[in-house]
Design a protein around this motif. Structure first.
Motif, PDB file in Angstrom:
ATOM      1  N   UNK A 236      -3.281  28.582  15.299  1.00 54.70           N
ATOM      2  CA  UNK A 236      -4.081  28.606  14.069  1.00 54.70           C
ATOM      3  C   UNK A 236      -4.848  29.913  13.901  1.00 54.70           C
ATOM      4  N   UNK A 237      -4.914  30.725  14.956  1.00 52.73           N
ATOM      5  CA  UNK A 237      -5.597  32.007  14.854  1.00 52.73           C
ATOM      6  C   UNK A 237      -6.968  32.068  15.478  1.00 52.73           C
ATOM      7  N   UNK A 238      -7.390  30.981  16.143  1.00 52.00           N
ATOM      8  CA  UNK A 238      -8.674  31.021  16.842  1.00 52.00           C
ATOM      9  C   UNK A 238      -8.604  31.962  18.048  1.00 52.00           C
ATOM     10  N   UNK A 239      -9.761  32.507  18.413  1.00 54.18           N
ATOM     11  CA  UNK A 239      -9.925  33.140  19.716  1.00 54.18           C
ATOM     12  C   UNK A 239     -10.393  32.040  20.669  1.00 54.18           C
ATOM     13  N   UNK A 240      -9.595  31.709  21.656  1.00 53.10           N
ATOM     14  CA  UNK A 240      -9.910  30.611  22.569  1.00 53.10           C
ATOM     15  C   UNK A 240     -10.575  31.148  23.827  1.00 53.10           C
ATOM     16  N   UNK A 241     -11.735  30.586  24.159  1.00 48.58           N
ATOM     17  CA  UNK A 241     -12.386  30.858  25.436  1.00 48.58           C
ATOM     18  C   UNK A 241     -12.536  29.530  26.160  1.00 48.58           C
ATOM     19  N   UNK A 242     -12.577  29.594  27.478  1.00 47.49           N
ATOM     20  CA  UNK A 242     -12.562  28.351  28.247  1.00 47.49           C
ATOM     21  C   UNK A 242     -13.702  28.315  29.250  1.00 47.49           C
ATOM     22  N   UNK A 243     -14.110  27.103  29.561  1.00 45.65           N
ATOM     23  CA  UNK A 243     -15.164  26.870  30.533  1.00 45.65           C
ATOM     24  C   UNK A 243     -14.599  25.976  31.617  1.00 45.65           C
ATOM     25  N   UNK A 244     -14.635  26.439  32.861  1.00 41.90           N
ATOM     26  CA  UNK A 244     -14.094  25.670  33.966  1.00 41.90           C
ATOM     27  C   UNK A 244     -15.141  25.450  35.038  1.00 41.90           C
ATOM     28  N   UNK A 245     -14.863  24.534  35.951  1.00 34.70           N
ATOM     29  CA  UNK A 245     -15.778  24.283  37.054  1.00 34.70           C
ATOM     30  C   UNK A 245     -15.679  25.405  38.067  1.00 34.70           C
ATOM     31  N   UNK A 246     -16.666  25.470  38.932  1.00 41.64           N
ATOM     32  CA  UNK A 246     -16.678  26.521  39.942  1.00 41.64           C
ATOM     33  C   UNK A 246     -15.508  26.403  40.910  1.00 41.64           C
ATOM     34  N   UNK A 247     -14.942  25.184  41.010  1.00 44.33           N
ATOM     35  CA  UNK A 247     -13.845  24.979  41.958  1.00 44.33           C
ATOM     36  C   UNK A 247     -12.477  25.013  41.283  1.00 44.33           C
ATOM     37  N   UNK A 248     -12.469  25.198  39.974  1.00 44.28           N
ATOM     38  CA  UNK A 248     -11.215  25.144  39.248  1.00 44.28           C
ATOM     39  C   UNK A 248     -10.527  26.491  39.174  1.00 44.28           C
ATOM     40  N   UNK A 249      -9.382  26.538  38.489  1.00 44.10           N
ATOM     41  CA  UNK A 249      -8.667  27.798  38.324  1.00 44.10           C
ATOM     42  C   UNK A 249      -9.440  28.743  37.410  1.00 44.10           C
ATOM     43  N   UNK A 250      -8.934  29.939  37.248  1.00 40.52           N
ATOM     44  CA  UNK A 250      -9.647  30.950  36.477  1.00 40.52           C
ATOM     45  C   UNK A 250      -9.915  30.479  35.059  1.00 40.52           C
ATOM     46  N   UNK A 251     -11.100  30.820  34.557  1.00 41.41           N
ATOM     47  CA  UNK A 251     -11.510  30.459  33.212  1.00 41.41           C
ATOM     48  C   UNK A 251     -12.306  31.628  32.656  1.00 41.41           C
ATOM     49  N   UNK A 252     -12.546  31.621  31.342  1.00 43.37           N
ATOM     50  CA  UNK A 252     -13.374  32.662  30.757  1.00 43.37           C
ATOM     51  C   UNK A 252     -14.737  32.681  31.436  1.00 43.37           C
ATOM     52  N   UNK A 253     -15.271  31.483  31.667  1.00 38.08           N
ATOM     53  CA  UNK A 253     -16.520  31.344  32.418  1.00 38.08           C
ATOM     54  C   UNK A 253     -16.369  30.174  33.376  1.00 38.08           C
ATOM     55  N   UNK A 254     -16.798  30.356  34.606  1.00 40.02           N
ATOM     56  CA  UNK A 254     -16.721  29.298  35.604  1.00 40.02           C
ATOM     57  C   UNK A 254     -18.129  28.783  35.880  1.00 40.02           C
ATOM     58  N   UNK A 255     -18.380  27.548  35.520  1.00 46.05           N
ATOM     59  CA  UNK A 255     -19.713  26.991  35.681  1.00 46.05           C
ATOM     60  C   UNK A 255     -19.619  25.479  35.787  1.00 46.05           C
ATOM     61  N   UNK A 256     -20.493  24.901  36.563  1.00 50.12           N
ATOM     62  CA  UNK A 256     -20.576  23.456  36.723  1.00 50.12           C
ATOM     63  C   UNK A 256     -21.422  22.897  35.582  1.00 50.12           C
ATOM     64  N   UNK A 257     -20.907  21.901  34.878  1.00 54.10           N
ATOM     65  CA  UNK A 257     -21.662  21.307  33.775  1.00 54.10           C
ATOM     66  C   UNK A 257     -22.979  20.689  34.231  1.00 54.10           C
ATOM     67  N   UNK A 258     -23.093  20.401  35.504  1.00 55.05           N
ATOM     68  CA  UNK A 258     -24.322  19.814  36.024  1.00 55.05           C
ATOM     69  C   UNK A 258     -25.372  20.874  36.376  1.00 55.05           C
TER      70      UNK A 258
END
Length: 301
Positions: A32-54
């Motif tokens: 659709x043309x969005x710029x997608x950024x991702x948020x992952x957990x500290x233990x997960x695979x690479x993401x735009x930002x790695x952070x624990x929701x807690x």
């Protein structure tokens, strides 16, 4: 709906993007043309930002850096038999609250926040379920999602929120911890026997690609605090699933009931009405769950 010109280049944040649903949602939104950024957990695979929701402080800092215009919140403990009730409640409720708090604190809050709940909130109820059906969750996962919805309602005056309640859906890439991939996997390996729990159940099964399509369409509409079922509106029994795979594979598998897999308070029958979401986003292509099973059976590992 938002026009394509308003979407192109706009930043959409997807939490839980490394999960089963995430990659299909990413592909659909990028188309659709969005710029997608991702948020992952500290233990997960690479993401735009790695952070624990807690971790509230780290989450707030990450979102201040990302400044998303739209959000799809998929991150959750989504396996009903996860086994750690404390983690289910902390991630699904407190983690979501931390996210909403951080989003509401941005200089420019997102134009739309889509929160993934679950049709499990309806519980063991027969018939066709609309969004106004009573909620009667039957396990910790379902209770956590019901509580998440109630908590999110506290933020509707500060954020444009939509809640989606997906029914059972599947597709290539879903873990064999889940029922349909487990069954398909046994057929692909031509296993002589499969052990299942309750076999006298039926579900409104859907396809992850259709789910991603509906999420994308809903995201492009105004968020006004509504709740939508995400479902096919058609119920399939496990017997139908097995018979379809019998035909696809050309052989018959022996089904055995293993008492260890039989859940207490099993939801026997679950079927949703998709009238409300289709009225909102328009008609979807004709859907046949047999085509999903064929796609999964024919896929390579």
């Amino acid at each position: 709906m938002v026009s394509p010109s308003e979407i192109t280049g706009k930043r959409v944040l997807i939490t839980g993007a490394s999960g089963f649903t995430g990659r299909y949602v990413i592909e659909r939104l990028q188309a659709d043309g969005y710029e997608v950024v991702t948020l992952g957990s500290h233990s997960g695979p690479s993401a735009t930002a790695s952070v624990d929701l807690l971790d509230r402080a780290a989450l707030q800092a990450a979102l201040q850096a990302l400044q998303p215009a739209y959000v799809i919140h998929l991150a959750a403990i989504s396996f009903v038999a996860h086994g750690d009730a404390d983690e289910i409640y902390r991630v699904n409720i407190v983690g979501t609250r931390n996210l909403l708090e951080a989003l509401a604190g941005l200089p420019t809050p997102p134009a739309h926040v889509l929160l993934a709940s679950s049709a499990n909130v309806y519980g063991n109820v027969g018939g066709v379920l609309g969004e106004d059906a009573p909620l009667s969750p039957q396990n910790d996962y379902a209770v956590s999602k019901m509580a998440m919805e109630a908590m999110a309602s506290l933020w509707k005056d500060r954020l444009p929120i939509t809640v989606v309640r997906p029914f059972n859906y599947t597709g290539v890439g879903q873990s064999e911890r889940f029922l349909i991939p487990k069954i398909v996997g046994h057929f692909k390996r031509r296993a002589p026997v499969i052990e299942l729990g309750n076999i006298d159940v039926s579900r409104d099964f859907y396809d992850v690609r259709w789910v991603a399509e509906l999420y994308a369409r809903l995201l492009a509409t105004p968020g006004v605090g509504e709740v939508y079922n995400i479902c096919s509106g058609v119920e399939w029994s496990l017997q139908q699933v097995i018979e379809t795979l019998n035909a696809l594979s050309g052989y018959t598998i022996e089904v055995r009931v293993n008492p260890a897999f039989v859940r207490g308070n099993e939801v026997k029958s679950l079927r949703g009405s998709n009238d409300k979401v289709l009225a909102k986003v328009g008609e979807m292509p004709a859907f046949d769950f047999a085509s999903t099973l064929s796609w999964m059976y024919g896929s390579t590992p």
